[in-house]
Design an enzyme around this catalytic site. Structure first.
Site, PDB file in Angstrom:
ATOM      1  N   ASP A  77       0.820  -1.209   0.000  1.00 23.17           N
ATOM      2  CA  ASP A  77       0.000   0.000   0.000  1.00 23.17           C
ATOM      3  C   ASP A  77       0.855   1.261   0.000  1.00 23.17           C
ATOM      4  O   ASP A  77       2.066   1.223   0.240  1.00 23.17           O
ATOM      5  CB  ASP A  77      -0.938   0.011   1.209  1.00 23.17           C
ATOM      6  N   GLU A 144       0.149  -1.320   5.630  1.00 21.77           N
ATOM      7  CA  GLU A 144       1.212  -0.827   6.514  1.00 21.77           C
ATOM      8  C   GLU A 144       0.974   0.622   6.912  1.00 21.77           C
ATOM      9  O   GLU A 144       1.202   1.005   8.062  1.00 21.77           O
ATOM     10  CB  GLU A 144       2.561  -0.968   5.799  1.00 21.77           C
ATOM     11  N   HIS A 455       4.797  10.776   2.036  1.00 23.30           N
ATOM     12  CA  HIS A 455       3.486  11.104   2.611  1.00 23.30           C
ATOM     13  C   HIS A 455       3.007  12.491   2.220  1.00 23.30           C
ATOM     14  O   HIS A 455       2.116  13.041   2.868  1.00 23.30           O
ATOM     15  CB  HIS A 455       3.491  10.952   4.143  1.00 23.30           C
TER      16      HIS A 455
END
Length: 483
Positions: A77, A144, A455
């Site tokens: 993921d 995760e 991120h």
């Protein structure tokens, strides 16, 4: 330049395939099915466990049958973040990678190099016909980024490997032997609504343009947290005549620094002309405060519609809570210099008709540090009349400087590059701690290429470092000792 022209070609081809499959956390099924079909076509054995983790096995190359079995490990993921002006649906649209100035990045979204490059490297090892290695097990976990449920569900006895190479860190030239653990803390309380008088002005205030980033790796950089910044602005706006809060929404993931937040407020007509002045002063203040850290911060005000809102008293309680919940670095490690020991990220906030909710991710290198920060959040919640709940706790990975896996990669790095790799502990969550709890005899080390902006939509991977990372992985596999 297309990815197909980059080296190592096999790795980049697999990364391009990963980009073509939408893979938010908990939505990896289509990619996993593709990889099962691919493994079958390659003549490789594979299994899927009850949690959804995929294990693919490759026999040793001739002459390496007596070498120790190596587990190559990564997660399927990716974090899904995009710029506000980017039209992208992470559940249906592919990632669109592009090459720019020696880096690969995406177009206005996260790239998924975390952990797509590591996964692509493992798949390239499985497909390669000219790498010498002992038995290989490739463990590709799910979820995760949103709670590590995949590795939580990993069963003892499923893996046979003696050495685990985790391919999920993001600084080339550094070997990681420890990481922080974490726990989610959710804070909530119901909120009573009351009508907004017809002569009140309703306005939407926004904070945008922040860099965001990884709530572990980037937590010490003092970047703006949109939830906290907007709470400070609204704190001043609540001083205007009859002002009250209607709604508040900021952040999308508990493990990403929130880049945007939006609040709807109602103010008496005689105070509405002062809102622009308050916001303008805060724009100037935050621009100074975040200079050289988050220089793109942008505040704005626009008309909005609402018929219900919070009372003035409840509005103040909500904003006081958002101003008080801990975020950022809580403590620096005294045993590992230069590494954050404990931190908290106020990642997601929602305030409206459904009540108040906030989701924080607490990280720490120690169980005691994790508990201390979580207790602080719980105490603040109690004082605000709110409930709190911990969930998704996962342990840290305790450093072992005598690890045979560390020595293997250290020696390979030294032999190829003529210098020593740096040994590090990271203030982020790796799956190694949970795997070690189920396979205590397994020796582990983590390494990877240089990834920046993970991120966030600024995520990018350095092309040159990917080639170095690949060469080190190949060298290490060849040098694995006999059982």
């Amino acid at each position: 330049m297309p990815l197909s022209q980059l080296q190592p070609a096999l790795l980049w081809r697999h990364f391009q395939t990963l980009c073509s499959f939408p893979r938010p956390s908990k939505h990896e099924a289509a990619l996993r099915a593709h990889l099962q079909d691919w493994a079958r076509a390659q003549g490789l054995a594979y299994e899927v466990d009850a949690t959804g983790n995929l294990l693919i096995k490759k026999p040793a190359t001739p002459g390496f049958e007596e070498r120790q079995t190596v587990v190559l490990q990564g997660h399927l993921d990716m974090v899904t973040q995009k710029n506000a002006d980017t039209a992208h649906d992470f559940y249906t649209d592919p990632i669109r990678p592009r090459v720019q100035d020696g880096w690969v990045r995406a177009q206005g979204t996260t790239l998924g190099a975390d952990n797509g490059i590591g996964v692509a490297a493992a798949l390239a090892v499985l497909e390669s016909k000219d790498i010498e290695h002992g038995p290989i097990e490739v463990l590709l976990t799910v979820d995760e980024e949103a709670g590590m449920s995949g590795v939580h569900g990993l069963q003892a006895g499923w893996l046979n490997g003696q050495i685990l190479l985790n391919l999920d860190t993001e600084d080339w030239g550094e070997l990681y032997v420890g990481c922080a653990g974490g726990v989610d803390v959710a804070v909530s309380r119901p909120l009573a609504q009351e009508p907004i008088a017809p002569d009140m002005q309703v306005l939407r205030v926004a904070v945008k343009g922040l860099r965001g980033g990884h709530s572990g790796v980037d937590i010490h950089l003092e970047r703006g947290n949109a939830n906290r910044l907007l709470a400070r602005v609204v704190d001043d706006l609540l001083a205007l005549p009859h002002a009250r809060l209607v709604s508040f929404e900021g952040g999308t993931l508990r493990n990403a620094l929130p880049r945007e937040a939006f609040a709807v407020i109602a103010v008496a007509e005689e105070g509405s002309d002062r809102v622009q002045g308050v916001v303008r002063r805060w724009q100037q203040r935050l621009s100074r405060e975040l200079a050289r850290v988050d220089e793109g911060v942008k505040l704005s005000v626009e008309p909005a519609l609402a018929t219900q809102g919070l009372s003035a008293h409840t509005s103040r309680q909500v904003i006081d809570l958002l101003l008080t919940l801990p975020l950022g670095v809580a403590r620096w490690s005294q045993s590992v210099p230069g590494v954050v020991e404990s931190s908290s990220n106020l990642g997601v906030v929602r305030v409206g008709e459904a009540g108040f909710s906030a989701l924080l991710l607490v990280r720490s290198l120690t169980d005691e540090g994790q508990d201390e920060v979580a207790r602080r959040i719980e105490a603040i919640a109690r004082m605000a009349g709110a409930q709190s709940e911990r969930s998704g706790a996962y342990p840290g990975w305790t450093p072992d400087l005598s690890s045979s896996a560390l020595k293997l990669v250290q020696d390979a790095y030294r032999a190829r590059y003529g210098k020593e790799a740096e040994i590090k502990v990271i203030h982020a969550g790796l799956e190694c701690g949970l795997i070690a709890g189920k396979y205590p005899a397994m020796q582990m080390v983590s390494f990877g290429p240089t990834v920046r902006g993970a991120h966030s939509p600024d995520e990018r991977v350095e092309i040159e470092s990917v080639a170095y990372f690949w060469d080190l992985l190949v060298d290490a596999l060849k040098a694995v000792p006999a059982r």
